[in-house]
Every structure is written in C-alpha cells, then in structure tokens.
Write an enzyme that holds these catalytic residues in place. Structure first.
Site, PDB file in Angstrom:
ATOM      1  N   CYS A   4       0.793  -1.282   0.007  1.00 24.73           N
ATOM      2  CA  CYS A   4       0.118   0.029   0.018  1.00 24.73           C
ATOM      3  C   CYS A   4       0.861   1.300  -0.103  1.00 24.73           C
ATOM      4  O   CYS A   4       1.736   1.468   0.657  1.00 24.73           O
ATOM      5  CB  CYS A   4      -0.945   0.060   1.294  1.00 24.73           C
ATOM      6  SG  CYS A   4      -1.886   1.465   1.540  1.00 24.73           S
ATOM      7  N   CYS A   7       0.739   3.355   3.229  1.00 26.40           N
ATOM      8  CA  CYS A   7       1.315   2.543   4.180  1.00 26.40           C
ATOM      9  C   CYS A   7       2.742   3.026   4.119  1.00 26.40           C
ATOM     10  O   CYS A   7       3.270   3.152   5.216  1.00 26.40           O
ATOM     11  CB  CYS A   7       0.778   1.399   4.344  1.00 26.40           C
ATOM     12  SG  CYS A   7      -0.725   0.878   4.918  1.00 26.40           S
ATOM     13  N   ASP A  30      -1.156  16.087  -1.451  1.00 27.68           N
ATOM     14  CA  ASP A  30      -1.505  15.454  -2.564  1.00 27.68           C
ATOM     15  C   ASP A  30      -0.327  15.593  -3.513  1.00 27.68           C
ATOM     16  O   ASP A  30       0.115  16.760  -4.045  1.00 27.68           O
ATOM     17  CB  ASP A  30      -2.768  15.610  -3.062  1.00 27.68           C
ATOM     18  CG  ASP A  30      -3.087  14.370  -4.128  1.00 27.68           C
ATOM     19  OD1 ASP A  30      -4.182  13.839  -3.775  1.00 27.68           O
ATOM     20  OD2 ASP A  30      -2.584  14.329  -5.187  1.00 27.68           O
ATOM     21  N   HIS A  46      -4.298   0.683   8.303  1.00 26.32           N
ATOM     22  CA  HIS A  46      -4.791   0.354   7.124  1.00 26.32           C
ATOM     23  C   HIS A  46      -6.411   0.156   7.066  1.00 26.32           C
ATOM     24  O   HIS A  46      -6.708  -0.944   7.099  1.00 26.32           O
ATOM     25  CB  HIS A  46      -4.060  -0.593   6.272  1.00 26.32           C
ATOM     26  CG  HIS A  46      -4.140  -0.890   5.012  1.00 26.32           C
ATOM     27  ND1 HIS A  46      -3.739  -0.140   3.802  1.00 26.32           N
ATOM     28  CD2 HIS A  46      -5.392  -1.783   4.440  1.00 26.32           C
ATOM     29  CE1 HIS A  46      -4.398  -0.621   2.713  1.00 26.32           C
ATOM     30  NE2 HIS A  46      -5.218  -1.621   3.143  1.00 26.32           N
ATOM     31  N   ASN A  87     -13.560   9.237  -2.229  1.00 27.72           N
ATOM     32  CA  ASN A  87     -13.959   8.346  -3.349  1.00 27.72           C
ATOM     33  C   ASN A  87     -13.760   7.101  -2.748  1.00 27.72           C
ATOM     34  O   ASN A  87     -13.042   6.514  -1.797  1.00 27.72           O
ATOM     35  CB  ASN A  87     -12.953   8.514  -4.326  1.00 27.72           C
ATOM     36  CG  ASN A  87     -12.824   9.987  -4.841  1.00 27.72           C
ATOM     37  OD1 ASN A  87     -14.035  10.567  -5.006  1.00 27.72           O
ATOM     38  ND2 ASN A  87     -11.601  10.310  -5.153  1.00 27.72           N
ATOM     39  N   GLY A  93     -14.182   6.181  -8.299  1.00 30.83           N
ATOM     40  CA  GLY A  93     -12.961   6.632  -8.559  1.00 30.83           C
ATOM     41  C   GLY A  93     -11.803   6.426  -7.676  1.00 30.83           C
ATOM     42  O   GLY A  93     -10.830   7.094  -7.677  1.00 30.83           O
ATOM     43  N   HIS A  98      -6.555   2.743   0.167  1.00 30.44           N
ATOM     44  CA  HIS A  98      -6.232   3.104   1.840  1.00 30.44           C
ATOM     45  C   HIS A  98      -6.947   4.334   1.900  1.00 30.44           C
ATOM     46  O   HIS A  98      -6.758   5.265   1.387  1.00 30.44           O
ATOM     47  CB  HIS A  98      -4.586   3.360   2.165  1.00 30.44           C
ATOM     48  CG  HIS A  98      -4.311   3.644   3.294  1.00 30.44           C
ATOM     49  ND1 HIS A  98      -3.281   2.887   4.167  1.00 30.44           N
ATOM     50  CD2 HIS A  98      -4.805   4.449   4.448  1.00 30.44           C
ATOM     51  CE1 HIS A  98      -3.478   3.320   5.441  1.00 30.44           C
ATOM     52  NE2 HIS A  98      -4.258   4.422   5.325  1.00 30.44           N
ATOM     53  N   HIS A 100      -8.809   7.525   2.440  1.00 28.79           N
ATOM     54  CA  HIS A 100      -8.277   9.020   2.399  1.00 28.79           C
ATOM     55  C   HIS A 100      -9.441   9.898   2.154  1.00 28.79           C
ATOM     56  O   HIS A 100     -10.245   9.665   1.581  1.00 28.79           O
ATOM     57  CB  HIS A 100      -7.152   9.009   1.556  1.00 28.79           C
ATOM     58  CG  HIS A 100      -7.347   8.592   0.056  1.00 28.79           C
ATOM     59  ND1 HIS A 100      -7.339   7.377  -0.248  1.00 28.79           N
ATOM     60  CD2 HIS A 100      -7.663   9.280  -0.962  1.00 28.79           C
ATOM     61  CE1 HIS A 100      -7.760   7.271  -1.564  1.00 28.79           C
ATOM     62  NE2 HIS A 100      -7.982   8.500  -2.012  1.00 28.79           N
TER      63      HIS A 100
END
Ligand code: 5GP
Ligand code: ZN
Length: 114
Positions: A4, A7, A30, A46, A87, A93, A98, A100
């Site tokens: 991930c 992670c 981002d 997670h 999302n 999408g 994980h 967010h």
C-alpha cells in the site's frame, strides 16, 4: 499493508510533504493537486475504503474530521471554505486502496462534483 502506497508514506518509505501527524492520523500534500490546496488526510491504520470500516472505526473517522477542522484553521481556509471528498471503490474513482479524505481549497471550486 505491504504493497500500500499510503502505508509506505506512513512508514517513511516514500517521502511526503506532511501537514499534520499524530499517533493515529497523517495528513500530507497530494502529489498531483487538483486545487491550489489539496491535502490527503488518512488513518495510520490500514482501512482499504469506507466500506471496509469495522466496528469502532467511527471514532477514528470522527477524529479525522476534527483534524481536518484543525488543519483548515491552521492554514487559514476555515473562513473562505473548502471541500472534503472521499472516493470509494471503482465507480467512486478510488485509486489508492487506503481510506483517505481529500481536503480541497484555495479557489472557488466547481459547482458539480460528478
Ligand atoms: P483517489 O483517486 O484514490 O481518491 O485519490 C488518490 C490520491 O492520491 C490522488 O489524488 C493522487 O494524486 C494521490 N497520490 C497517489 N500516490 C501518491 C503519492 O505517492 N504521494 C502523494 N502525496 N499522493 C499520492
Ligand atoms: Zn495502507
């Protein structure tokens, strides 16, 4: 979770621009911002997506909203406003599995979300 990407960011194996961190939650910029301010707020635990929440995780999710509120005040977007997007799954999408929360701000955002 070994493969991930988020992670790995939590473990410091992938660098990130951190905005906030505590024992349970991390926020970072981002890599491909969709707005002048685009921050991802994630649980360190997670959880693959919103539908993978387990009993008790609602406390963590509620803390995430408290952190979003704190970040908004710290970076001064609380008055002008912002948008929070989660999302979920293929149709939603979601690209990173994980959980967010996208925190978007810094301009008048589009009126449509689809
Ligand atoms: P999703 O489409 O899953 O809701 O959003 C995933 C977000 O994670 C995207 O906005 C994407 O730009 C961001 N992202 C993917 N990989 C990385 C990374 O390695 N570092 C950072 N900072 N953001 C990432
Ligand atoms: Zn993960």
């Amino acid at each position: 979770m070994e493969d991930c990407v988020f992670c790995k960011i939590i473990k410091g194996e992938i660098p990130s621009n951190k905005v906030y961190e505590d024992e349970e939650i991390l926020a970072f910029k981002d890599i491909n911002p969709a707005a002048p301010i685009h921050i991802l707020v994630i649980p360190k635990k997670h959880i693959a997506s919103l539908v993978d929440m387990k009993e008790g995780d609602e406390i963590l999710i509620s803390k995430i909203y408290t952190v979003i509120n704190k970040i908004a005040q710290d970076i001064g977007i609380d008055k002008k406003g912002f948008r929070v997007i989660v999302n979920c799954g293929e149709d939603g999408g979601q690209e990173v599995a994980h959980l967010h929360f996208h925190l978007l701000a810094g301009k008048k955002l589009g009126e449509k979300i689809v």
